[in-house]
Design a protein around this motif. Structure first.
Motif, PDB file in Angstrom:
ATOM      1  N   VAL A  21     -39.251  -1.995  19.246  1.00 21.54           N
ATOM      2  CA  VAL A  21     -37.942  -2.226  18.040  1.00 21.54           C
ATOM      3  C   VAL A  21     -37.837  -4.119  19.698  1.00 21.54           C
ATOM      4  CG1 VAL A  21     -35.707  -2.478  17.354  1.00 21.54           C
ATOM      5  CG2 VAL A  21     -37.251  -0.651  17.778  1.00 21.54           C
ATOM      6  N   SER A  22     -37.694  -5.202  18.435  1.00 25.64           N
ATOM      7  CA  SER A  22     -37.175  -6.112  18.735  1.00 25.64           C
ATOM      8  C   SER A  22     -35.982  -6.610  18.478  1.00 25.64           C
ATOM      9  CB  SER A  22     -38.738  -7.264  19.780  1.00 25.64           C
ATOM     10  OG  SER A  22     -38.871  -7.418  18.220  1.00 25.64           O
ATOM     11  N   PHE A  23     -35.687  -7.881  19.121  1.00 22.96           N
ATOM     12  CA  PHE A  23     -33.974  -8.739  18.476  1.00 22.96           C
ATOM     13  C   PHE A  23     -34.701  -9.721  19.077  1.00 22.96           C
ATOM     14  CE2 PHE A  23     -33.495  -4.536  20.658  1.00 22.96           C
ATOM     15  CZ  PHE A  23     -32.432  -3.993  19.104  1.00 22.96           C
ATOM     16  N   ASP A  24     -33.867 -10.522  18.009  1.00 21.77           N
ATOM     17  CA  ASP A  24     -33.739 -12.059  18.064  1.00 21.77           C
ATOM     18  C   ASP A  24     -32.451 -11.891  18.554  1.00 21.77           C
ATOM     19  OD1 ASP A  24     -36.612 -12.454  16.185  1.00 21.77           O
ATOM     20  OD2 ASP A  24     -35.557 -12.210  14.113  1.00 21.77           O
ATOM     21  N   PHE A  25     -32.399 -13.860  18.452  1.00 17.43           N
ATOM     22  CA  PHE A  25     -31.158 -14.093  19.466  1.00 17.43           C
ATOM     23  C   PHE A  25     -30.494 -14.467  17.693  1.00 17.43           C
ATOM     24  CE2 PHE A  25     -31.972 -16.761  23.460  1.00 17.43           C
ATOM     25  CZ  PHE A  25     -32.663 -15.220  23.743  1.00 17.43           C
ATOM     26  N   ASP A  26     -28.589 -13.869  18.376  1.00 18.18           N
ATOM     27  CA  ASP A  26     -27.986 -14.909  16.775  1.00 18.18           C
ATOM     28  C   ASP A  26     -27.758 -16.403  17.455  1.00 18.18           C
ATOM     29  OD1 ASP A  26     -25.305 -12.697  15.844  1.00 18.18           O
ATOM     30  OD2 ASP A  26     -24.543 -14.847  17.130  1.00 18.18           O
ATOM     31  N   SER A  27     -27.300 -16.662  16.188  1.00 15.30           N
ATOM     32  CA  SER A  27     -27.003 -18.097  16.010  1.00 15.30           C
ATOM     33  C   SER A  27     -26.321 -18.733  16.748  1.00 15.30           C
ATOM     34  CB  SER A  27     -26.448 -18.602  14.464  1.00 15.30           C
ATOM     35  OG  SER A  27     -25.782 -17.753  14.406  1.00 15.30           O
ATOM     36  N   ASN A  28     -25.242 -17.287  17.912  1.00 13.67           N
ATOM     37  CA  ASN A  28     -24.362 -17.806  18.273  1.00 13.67           C
ATOM     38  C   ASN A  28     -24.356 -18.221  19.288  1.00 13.67           C
ATOM     39  OD1 ASN A  28     -22.034 -18.444  19.688  1.00 13.67           O
ATOM     40  ND2 ASN A  28     -20.009 -16.771  18.608  1.00 13.67           N
ATOM     41  N   ASP A  29     -25.400 -19.274  20.261  1.00  8.12           N
ATOM     42  CA  ASP A  29     -25.520 -18.973  21.497  1.00  8.12           C
ATOM     43  C   ASP A  29     -24.228 -18.558  22.826  1.00  8.12           C
ATOM     44  OD1 ASP A  29     -23.791 -21.163  21.995  1.00  8.12           O
ATOM     45  OD2 ASP A  29     -25.110 -22.249  22.201  1.00  8.12           O
ATOM     46  N   SER A  30     -23.639 -18.456  22.572  1.00  5.79           N
ATOM     47  CA  SER A  30     -22.465 -18.350  23.964  1.00  5.79           C
ATOM     48  C   SER A  30     -22.819 -15.799  23.150  1.00  5.79           C
ATOM     49  CB  SER A  30     -21.169 -18.075  23.172  1.00  5.79           C
ATOM     50  OG  SER A  30     -20.738 -18.025  22.189  1.00  5.79           O
ATOM     51  N   ARG A  31     -23.395 -15.708  22.879  1.00  6.44           N
ATOM     52  CA  ARG A  31     -22.836 -14.090  22.308  1.00  6.44           C
ATOM     53  C   ARG A  31     -25.127 -14.048  21.502  1.00  6.44           C
ATOM     54  NH1 ARG A  31     -18.928 -11.114  21.116  1.00  6.44           N
ATOM     55  NH2 ARG A  31     -20.156  -9.856  19.580  1.00  6.44           N
ATOM     56  N   SER A  32     -25.954 -14.431  22.545  1.00  2.94           N
ATOM     57  CA  SER A  32     -27.467 -14.501  21.678  1.00  2.94           C
ATOM     58  C   SER A  32     -27.837 -13.153  21.911  1.00  2.94           C
ATOM     59  CB  SER A  32     -27.979 -15.448  23.185  1.00  2.94           C
ATOM     60  OG  SER A  32     -27.746 -17.382  23.200  1.00  2.94           O
ATOM     61  N   LEU A  33     -27.593 -12.570  22.985  1.00  2.00           N
ATOM     62  CA  LEU A  33     -27.776 -11.033  23.576  1.00  2.00           C
ATOM     63  C   LEU A  33     -27.300 -10.246  22.134  1.00  2.00           C
ATOM     64  CD1 LEU A  33     -28.710 -10.964  27.005  1.00  2.00           C
ATOM     65  CD2 LEU A  33     -29.564 -11.728  25.143  1.00  2.00           C
ATOM     66  N   THR A  34     -27.320 -10.323  21.019  1.00  3.47           N
ATOM     67  CA  THR A  34     -26.570  -9.515  19.733  1.00  3.47           C
ATOM     68  C   THR A  34     -27.372  -8.709  19.699  1.00  3.47           C
ATOM     69  OG1 THR A  34     -24.542 -11.151  19.270  1.00  3.47           O
ATOM     70  CG2 THR A  34     -25.043  -9.033  17.822  1.00  3.47           C
ATOM     71  N   VAL A  35     -26.576  -7.707  19.271  1.00  4.65           N
ATOM     72  CA  VAL A  35     -27.562  -6.078  18.710  1.00  4.65           C
ATOM     73  C   VAL A  35     -26.590  -5.472  17.940  1.00  4.65           C
ATOM     74  CG1 VAL A  35     -28.759  -5.859  21.049  1.00  4.65           C
ATOM     75  CG2 VAL A  35     -26.887  -4.123  20.982  1.00  4.65           C
ATOM     76  N   GLY A  36     -27.291  -4.481  17.303  1.00  2.00           N
ATOM     77  CA  GLY A  36     -26.258  -3.452  16.438  1.00  2.00           C
ATOM     78  C   GLY A  36     -25.884  -2.505  16.173  1.00  2.00           C
ATOM     79  N   LEU A  37     -24.666  -2.441  16.987  1.00  2.00           N
ATOM     80  CA  LEU A  37     -23.823  -0.534  17.473  1.00  2.00           C
ATOM     81  C   LEU A  37     -24.141   0.058  16.389  1.00  2.00           C
ATOM     82  CD1 LEU A  37     -24.302   0.769  19.984  1.00  2.00           C
ATOM     83  CD2 LEU A  37     -21.274   0.347  19.920  1.00  2.00           C
ATOM     84  N   GLN A  38     -25.280   0.637  15.859  1.00  2.00           N
ATOM     85  CA  GLN A  38     -24.938   1.565  14.370  1.00  2.00           C
ATOM     86  C   GLN A  38     -24.517   2.743  15.110  1.00  2.00           C
ATOM     87  OE1 GLN A  38     -29.225   2.282  13.877  1.00  2.00           O
ATOM     88  NE2 GLN A  38     -29.952   0.074  12.898  1.00  2.00           N
ATOM     89  N   SER A  39     -24.578   3.189  15.857  1.00  2.00           N
ATOM     90  CA  SER A  39     -23.370   5.068  15.827  1.00  2.00           C
ATOM     91  C   SER A  39     -23.182   5.329  17.669  1.00  2.00           C
ATOM     92  CB  SER A  39     -24.508   5.966  15.170  1.00  2.00           C
ATOM     93  OG  SER A  39     -25.393   6.400  15.967  1.00  2.00           O
ATOM     94  N   ILE A  40     -22.625   5.692  17.641  1.00  2.00           N
ATOM     95  CA  ILE A  40     -22.076   6.726  18.986  1.00  2.00           C
ATOM     96  C   ILE A  40     -21.337   8.014  18.791  1.00  2.00           C
ATOM     97  CG2 ILE A  40     -20.417   6.449  21.034  1.00  2.00           C
ATOM     98  CD1 ILE A  40     -19.781   3.879  20.592  1.00  2.00           C
ATOM     99  N   THR A  41     -22.302   8.619  19.879  1.00  2.00           N
ATOM    100  CA  THR A  41     -22.409  10.383  19.558  1.00  2.00           C
ATOM    101  C   THR A  41     -21.946  10.594  21.063  1.00  2.00           C
ATOM    102  OG1 THR A  41     -23.530  10.292  17.753  1.00  2.00           O
ATOM    103  CG2 THR A  41     -23.239  12.240  18.595  1.00  2.00           C
ATOM    104  N   ALA A  42     -20.981  11.595  20.842  1.00  2.00           N
ATOM    105  CA  ALA A  42     -20.260  12.571  22.060  1.00  2.00           C
ATOM    106  C   ALA A  42     -20.708  13.303  21.840  1.00  2.00           C
ATOM    107  CB  ALA A  42     -19.499  11.824  23.159  1.00  2.00           C
ATOM    108  N   THR A  43     -21.571  14.541  23.621  1.00  2.00           N
ATOM    109  CA  THR A  43     -21.456  15.777  23.057  1.00  2.00           C
ATOM    110  C   THR A  43     -21.363  16.663  24.488  1.00  2.00           C
ATOM    111  OG1 THR A  43     -23.440  15.188  24.260  1.00  2.00           O
ATOM    112  CG2 THR A  43     -23.442  15.774  22.372  1.00  2.00           C
ATOM    113  N   ARG A  44     -20.591  17.749  24.373  1.00  2.00           N
ATOM    114  CA  ARG A  44     -20.193  18.948  25.105  1.00  2.00           C
ATOM    115  C   ARG A  44     -18.488  18.115  25.972  1.00  2.00           C
ATOM    116  NH1 ARG A  44     -25.615  18.221  25.333  1.00  2.00           N
ATOM    117  NH2 ARG A  44     -25.345  17.168  27.644  1.00  2.00           N
ATOM    118  N   THR A  45     -18.024  16.852  24.780  1.00  2.00           N
ATOM    119  CA  THR A  45     -16.770  16.889  24.894  1.00  2.00           C
ATOM    120  C   THR A  45     -15.351  18.009  25.397  1.00  2.00           C
ATOM    121  OG1 THR A  45     -16.115  16.481  23.020  1.00  2.00           O
ATOM    122  CG2 THR A  45     -17.801  14.521  24.581  1.00  2.00           C
TER     123      THR A  45
END
Length: 595
Positions: free
Chosen positions: A223-247
Motif C-alpha cells: 500500500v502506498s500513498f499520494d501526497f495531499d494537495s495541501n502541502d502543509s498536510r502532505s503525509l495525510t492518510v485515511g484513518l479508517q478504524s480504531i479498535t481497542a481490545t482487553r480494555t
C-alpha cells in the motif's frame, strides 16, 4: 500505483552516493514521554543538541536559554531540553554569540502547527549557521543553513525538519534536506523513519535514514500513498478504524467513521474527534484535564491497565473508508507515557490522545513507535509499514533514487527481492552450470576427435597406438566396407563433403619418398613412440592403410573432407551453450512494503 512503480535503482552516474544513516543519540529524552533522540551540532565551535526528527517541518530548531528562564525550571533545564554541555559547562541552550559562523536574520513566526494552535503566537530567533548531523566522523555538514532558536514550551526539544520546502524571508532559502540532495550528499529527497520504542526489551532506538530507508526496520506491504494537495498536510492518510481490545470495557471501537489524518512526528499525541476520545476515556479510565488538554491516568487504574495487556489497532489506507489498508497493533505500553515540567511540576501518567476538530486530525509519534514511514518527495509519495524489531539490530540501508535515474527498472517488493547473498548464490550456480555444460561439450568433442585419424596417419596405426581405445570400441570401417553414401567413419552417417583434392594427392607429401607424412622423417632422430623407425610425429607403415582406403593406385584420401564433416556435424548438432543472462542487482528501496 504499487510501491515498486515509484522506487528505482540508482542511476549509474550517481552510483557512489549512499543513503545517510543518522545515528541516534543512545538516550531517551522528552517532557511528554521518552523518545529516542538524534544529535546535531550547530555553529563554530559546534554546540551539540539532542533533537527529534520532524516529518512536518522544513527547518532546524534548537532550544535557547530563554526557554529555561521561567519559574520552577530545574537547574539542568538545558540538558532536559536536549542541550549538551558546552565548553565544560552546563548549557541552557544555543548561544549564538559563541558561534563565529552565526549570521543573524531576526525574529520570525515559527509558522508550524498553526492548525493545532501550537505555533501561532510563538516566534523563533532565526539566523544562518553551520549544521552537522551526528557527532562523529562521517556526519553530514553544511554551512549557512537556516536555524531557529526556540523558547516556547510547546516544543521542548529541538527539531530537525525532514521537509524540502524553503524558508521564506526576503527571498526563499532552501531547506537542509534540499541542499543535501542538490549537493549529491544523499541519493534523493527522501527519508525513512521510525521513532523507536523504549518499552520493548532494553529499548529499541529510533532509526532515521536520509536518501533511502532501513530495510531491517520495517515490514513490507503493498500500500502506498499520494501526497495531499495541501502541502502543509502532505503525509495525510485515511484513518479508517480504531479498535481497542482487553480494555476495562472489553473490546471497543472509538472511531465510528473514517477520517483523514496527517502523520506528524513533531507532536506525540493522536488528535481525534471528541467522541472518539470519550470512548477511549471510558475504556481506559481516563480523566480529562482542561488546563493542559490532556487525558490523565490515575495510579490505581494505571496498574490495572498494565496487567490487562490491552492493545489498540489503527487501520489506515489511502481512503477514509474502503480500499486497501494496513493494520497496526500498538500495545498499551506505547500509550503509557509520562508528562513532566513544564506541563506538570511532577511526573504524571497520561494517555496520548487529544480532542480535535476536523482540520486538526493528526497521528503523532506515539504511532511511529510501531510504524515506519518512508517518504519520497521527488515522486510525491510515501509508504507506511509495520516497524520491525530484529534481534540482530543491524542496518540494511537501501537507497531511493530520483525519477531521473538512468536505470528505470522497477524496484521489487521486499518479500520477493533477492538480497546480495541470494544473488551471489544464483550467479555462482549459473557459472557452475555453464562450466559443466562447456566441459561436457568439450569432452564429447575431444572424444569424437580421438576417434578420427589425424593428418597423415593411417586408420590402423591410430588404433594401434591410441591406448584409450578398448577392445569393445566400435570398428572403424573403410570406405569400401561402408554402405554407399554412408560415412566411412561410422558406416551410417552420410558424407556431406568430399575432398577437393585429386585422388592421387596426399595432404602432406614427403619430398624424400613421396609417401605421406605429417612431418618429414630424419634418419638420425627416433620417433615419438618406441621403435627403430625413423622419427615421425605419428608412426606409419611403409605400406600404410590410408585414411580413406582407396583403389590400389591411390596413396591416400584427403582428410579435409573428414575434418569439414566433423566440424559441420558439431555446428549443426544443436545450439552452443549460452552464458547465463546478466541479472540486475537492485539495491534497493523498500517494495518496502515499502519493501
Amino acid at each position: 500505483m504499487s510501491i515498486h512503480d515509484w522506487l528505482h535503482p540508482r542511476a549509474t552516474n550517481t552510483s557512489h552516493i549512499q543513503p545517510f544513516s543518522f545515528p541516534p543519540s543512545q538516550t531517551w529524552d522528552g517532557n511528554d514521554g521518552s523518545w529516542s533522540t538524534f544529535i546535531i551540532q550547530i555553529g563554530t565551535p559546534p554546540q551539540t543538541f539532542r533533537i527529534l526528527p520532524a516529518t512536518n517541518l522544513d527547518e532546524t530548531w534548537v532550544p535557547i536559554p530563554a526557554g529555561c528562564n521561567q519559574t520552577g525550571a530545574p537547574r539542568d533545564c538545558g540538558n532536559l531540553r536536549g542541550a549538551d554541555a558546552f565548553q565544560v559547562a552546563l548549557s541552557q541552550g544555543f548561544n549564538k554569540n559563541s558561534s563565529s559562523t552565526w549570521v543573524e536574520n531576526g525574529a520570525n513566526n515559527l509558522l508550524m502547527e498553526d492548525n493545532l494552535d501550537l505555533g501561532k503566537s510563538a516566534n523563533g530567533d532565526y539566523g544562518f549557521d553551520t549544521v552537522e548531523l551526528g557527532n562523529s566522523p562521517g556526519g553530514l555538514s553544511l554551512e549557512h543553513q537556516v536555524v531557529a532558536g526556540v523558547a516556547t514550551n510547546n516544543f521542548w526539544l529541538g527539531l530537525f525538519g525532514l521537509g524540502p520546502k524553503p524558508a521564506n524571508f526576503t527571498a526563499p532559502v532552501p531547506s537542509f534536506m534540499k541542499n543535501l540532495a542538490d549537493q549529491s550528499l544523499i541519493p534523493s529527497l527522501s527519508f525513512g523513519y521510525t521513532a523507536g520504542a523504549k518499552y520493548r526489551g532494553p529499548g529499541w532506538l529510533g532509526s532515521l535514514t536520509l536518501g533511502g530507508y532501513d530495510k531491517a526496520r520495517h515490514m513490507a506491504n503493498n500500500v502506498s500513498f499520494d501526497f495531499d494537495s495541501n502541502d502543509s498536510r502532505s503525509l495525510t492518510v485515511g484513518l479508517q478504524s480504531i479498535t481497542a481490545t482487553r480494555t476495562l470495557n472489553g473490546g471497543v471501537q472509538p472511531l465510528q467513521t473514517g477520517i483523514f489524518s496527517v502523520i506528524d512526528s513533531s507532536v506525540p499525541e493522536i488528535w481525534l474527534p471528541t467522541a472518539a476520545c470519550e470512548v477511549f476515556a471510558s475504556a481506559f479510565g481516563l480523566t480529562y484535564d482542561s488546563n493542559t488538554q490532556r487525558y490523565l491516568v490515575n495510579d490505581t487504574i494505571h496498574s490495572s491497565l498494565q496487567k490487562l495487556n490491552s492493545s489498540v489497532t489503527f487501520t489506515i489506507g489511502p481512503q477514509a473508508t474502503g480500499g486497501p489498508s494496513i493494520a497496526f497493533e500498538l500495545p498499551y505500553a506505547a500509550f503509557d507515557l509520562q508528562a513532566s515540567f513544564p506541563i506538570y511540576p511532577n511526573t504524571t501518567n497520561y494517555f496520548p490522545i487529544r480532542r480535535a476538530n476536523n482540520t486538526q486530525y493528526t497521528i503523532g509519534r506515539t504511532f511511529l513507535q510501531e510504524a515506519y514511514i518512508t517518504v519520497d518527495y521527488e515522486r510525491s509519495k510515501f509508504h507506511v509499514s509495520q516497524a520491525a524489531f530484529s534481534d540482530s539490530g543491524s542496518e540494511d540501508l537501501v537507497a531511493i533514487y530520483p525519477p531521473s535515474a538512468t536505470d528505470t527498472s522497477s524496484f521489487q517488493p521486499d518479500d520477493s527481492k533477492l538480497g546480495p547473498a541470494e544473488i551471489a548464490g544464483i550467479t555462482l550456480g549459473a557459472v557452475a552450470i555453464s562450466i559443466l555444460i562447456c566441459g561436457f561439450a568439450y569432452f564429447c568433442i575431444r572424444r569424437r576427435r580421438r576417434r578420427l585419424p589425424t593428418k597423415g596417419q593411417s586408420c590402423i596405426s591410430l588404433l594401434e597406438w591410441n591406448p584409450e581405445f578398448s577392445a569393445n570400441d566400435e570398428k572403424i570401417l573403410t570406405e569400401s566396407e561402408a554402405a554407399p553414401g554412408k560415412d566411412p567413419i561410422s558406416g551410417t552417417r552420410e558424407i556431406d563433403f568430399v575432398s577437393p583434392l585429386p585422388p592421387d594427392k596426399v595432404e602432406l607429401e614427403s619430398t624424400a619418398t613421396g609417401i605421406a607424412n605429417e612431418l618429414p622423417s630424419l634418419p638420425s632422430i627416433r620417433h615419438e613412440l618406441d621403435g627403430s623407425q625413423a622419427a615421425n610425429e605419428l608412426r606409419y607403415q611403409r605400406n600404410p592403410v590410408c585414411e580413406l582406403p582407396a583403389d590400389d593406385n591411390r596413396s591416400a584420401a584427403s582428410t579435409r573432407g573428414l575434418r569439414t564433416l566433423f566440424q559441420t556435424s558439431w555446428l549443426h548438432s544443436g545450439p552452443s551453450p549460452r552464458a547465463p543472462r546478466k541479472s540486475t542487482l537492485q539495491t534497493s528501496w523498500l517494495h518496502f512494503g515499502l519493501d
